[in-house]
Design a protein around this motif. Structure first.
Motif, PDB file in Angstrom:
ATOM      1  N   ARG A 159       0.822  -1.203   0.000  1.00  0.00           N
ATOM      2  CA  ARG A 159       0.000   0.000   0.000  1.00  0.00           C
ATOM      3  C   ARG A 159       0.858   1.256   0.000  1.00  0.00           C
ATOM      4  O   ARG A 159       2.046   1.230   0.350  1.00  0.00           O
ATOM      5  N   CYS A 161      -1.845   6.794  -5.923  1.00  0.00           N
ATOM      6  CA  CYS A 161      -1.149   6.242  -7.087  1.00  0.00           C
ATOM      7  C   CYS A 161      -0.019   7.154  -7.562  1.00  0.00           C
ATOM      8  O   CYS A 161       1.058   6.682  -7.924  1.00  0.00           O
ATOM      9  N   CYS A 179       3.568   6.563  -6.333  1.00  0.00           N
ATOM     10  CA  CYS A 179       3.581   5.318  -5.566  1.00  0.00           C
ATOM     11  C   CYS A 179       4.797   4.456  -5.932  1.00  0.00           C
ATOM     12  O   CYS A 179       5.053   4.217  -7.121  1.00  0.00           O
ATOM     13  N   CYS A 218      -4.875   5.256  -2.797  1.00  0.00           N
ATOM     14  CA  CYS A 218      -4.527   3.839  -2.887  1.00  0.00           C
ATOM     15  C   CYS A 218      -5.721   2.966  -2.500  1.00  0.00           C
ATOM     16  O   CYS A 218      -6.334   3.168  -1.447  1.00  0.00           O
TER      17      CYS A 218
END
Length: 413
Positions: free
Chosen positions: A224, A228, A231, A267
């Motif tokens: 996690r 995004c 990430c 996320c």
């Protein structure tokens, strides 16, 4: 002499994706003879400015709802905010003398349901809920077949709804992933489906037993991050979403996130996500019908399967949306009669959102004299009953599937 056409002076509260598209740009483009946008309200004024530009409107923007209502006294207020905020806006709009169109669900708790219904009654105005699936051509044809007695008296229903890995995941990227904002998908998403059942059957839900779990998103995920964008797992995550490649969502959410902190690409594996992604329920109705229902949010297909059983036959429905094989240009209904063979009915897809349902809903709300022979226009009571079904399902799922009676939650006249 040609008389001027009355225009419904409306105000829009909430300028996210749905408000900007369905009730902003779309409504102003296709229904300009019938509506006039007089005010736009959003706590995030940059989002509101971007939205107004997309709508090609010059309506003034407000961060204060009370100020907008006092200055413009709109005929109608359209509510497109987070579900948990609907009641506050609806009550203020009604008190200001406006009718209300609320995005679904009507609201998220029993107390808020009562607050809205009491305010509507006191105001003498009307609250409509945007149940556009009632207006989809497929839904209308199913209702017609039931009313015609094609399968006799309905006795049971099996209803499966599939959200694919695009649509389903989107709920877990957004504010919908928190029960405090959306009520969970038994309320936010299933309100459409429970309303269809209530409307098809012309009956109230009596009790619900349900199960729910989180199997794919949230804590069930393998890793996690916060969002995004940026990430470290972007290369290996099957749900990675690059918001920079979507100009529309970027304009409405990326820069405006600097004001309110709300990002549109959160996320899907955030540990604080508190809603289930895998749900099933059994609903019992006032006319004796029993219905099974399921909602799954990470499927390879999008759409629904529906079977309606009656004393003289069965309707089998497949609604095609997105799937990894060639999709027919229509939805399929099989009318299977006891001792009477099979009739196949194809219902074409129409232009416009929700297979034409969005356009027909806007006609019903804003084109005077639009007929409603099937009772597709849905008021506050319909909104309340679908939310109560979802709330009963949530409560039951927390109690191991124990049967929860609607009357124990609320009594709706």
């Amino acid at each position: 002499m040609k008389h001027a056409t009355f225009k419904n002076r409306y105000a829009l509260v909430g300028t996210g994706h749905r408000g900007t598209g369905m009730w902003g740009k779309g409504l102003l483009k296709g229904w300009s003879d019938h509506v006039e946008l007089v005010g736009i309200c959003d706590l995030n004024t940059l989002r509101a400015e971007r939205s107004r530009e997309m709508m090609n409107s010059t309506a003034p923007i407000y961060a204060d709802l009370d100020e907008m209502l006092a200055r413009h006294q709109p005929d109608t207020v359209i509510v497109c905010t987070r579900d948990s905020d609907h009641d506050e806006i609806i009550v203020k709009a009604l008190a200001a003398g406006a009718n209300v169109v609320s995005e679904k669900p009507l609201t998220t708790t029993v107390d808020k349901i009562h607050r809205i219904l009491d305010a509507e009654k006191a105001s003498g105005k009307r609250v409509d809920v945007s149940f556009n699936y009632r207006f989809a051509p497929l839904s209308a044809r199913i209702k017609e077949l039931i009313l015609s007695g094609a399968i006799g008296t309905v006795t049971s229903v099996d209803f499966q709804w599939f959200l694919d890995t695009t649509h389903g995941a989107a709920y877990f990227r957004r504010w919908h992933a928190y029960e405090g904002s959306s009520g969970g998908l038994f309320v936010h998403k299933a309100t459409h489906h429970f309303d269809l059942l209530n409307w098809f059957l012309d009956a109230d839900p009596v009790s619900v037993s349900a199960l729910a779990s989180q199997r794919k998103y949230g804590k069930a995920g393998p890793f996690r991050s916060t969002r995004c964008k940026g990430c470290p797992h972007a290369g290996e995550c099957e749900f990675f979403f690059d918001i920079t490649k979507n100009d529309y969502l970027s304009a409405l959410y990326e820069d405006p996130s600097n004001i309110d902190g709300y990002v549109r690409d959160a996320c899907v594996y955030r540990e604080d996500i508190d809603i289930p992604d895998t749900m099933s329920a059994v609903v019992r109705f006032s006319n004796g019908v029993q219905a099974t229902y399921s909602l799954n949010t990470y499927m390879p297909i999008e759409g629904h399967d529906l079977a309606i059983n009656g004393t003289h036959g069965r309707l089998e429905i497949r609604q095609y949306h997105r799937q990894p094989w060639t999709e027919p240009p229509a939805d399929e209904i099989l009318v299977i009669r006891n001792f009477g063979g099979v009739e196949r009915i194809w219902v074409p897809h129409y232009s416009g959102g929700h297979f034409g349902g969005d356009d027909r809903l806007r006609d019903a709300l804003f084109k005077p004299g639009t007929p409603d022979p099937l009772g597709q226009r849905a008021g506050s009571r319909a909104g309340a009953m679908s939310v109560l079904t979802g709330l009963a399902a949530v409560q039951s799922s927390r109690q191991g599937g124990r049967d929860v009676r609607i009357a124990d939650l609320a009594t709706i006249a």
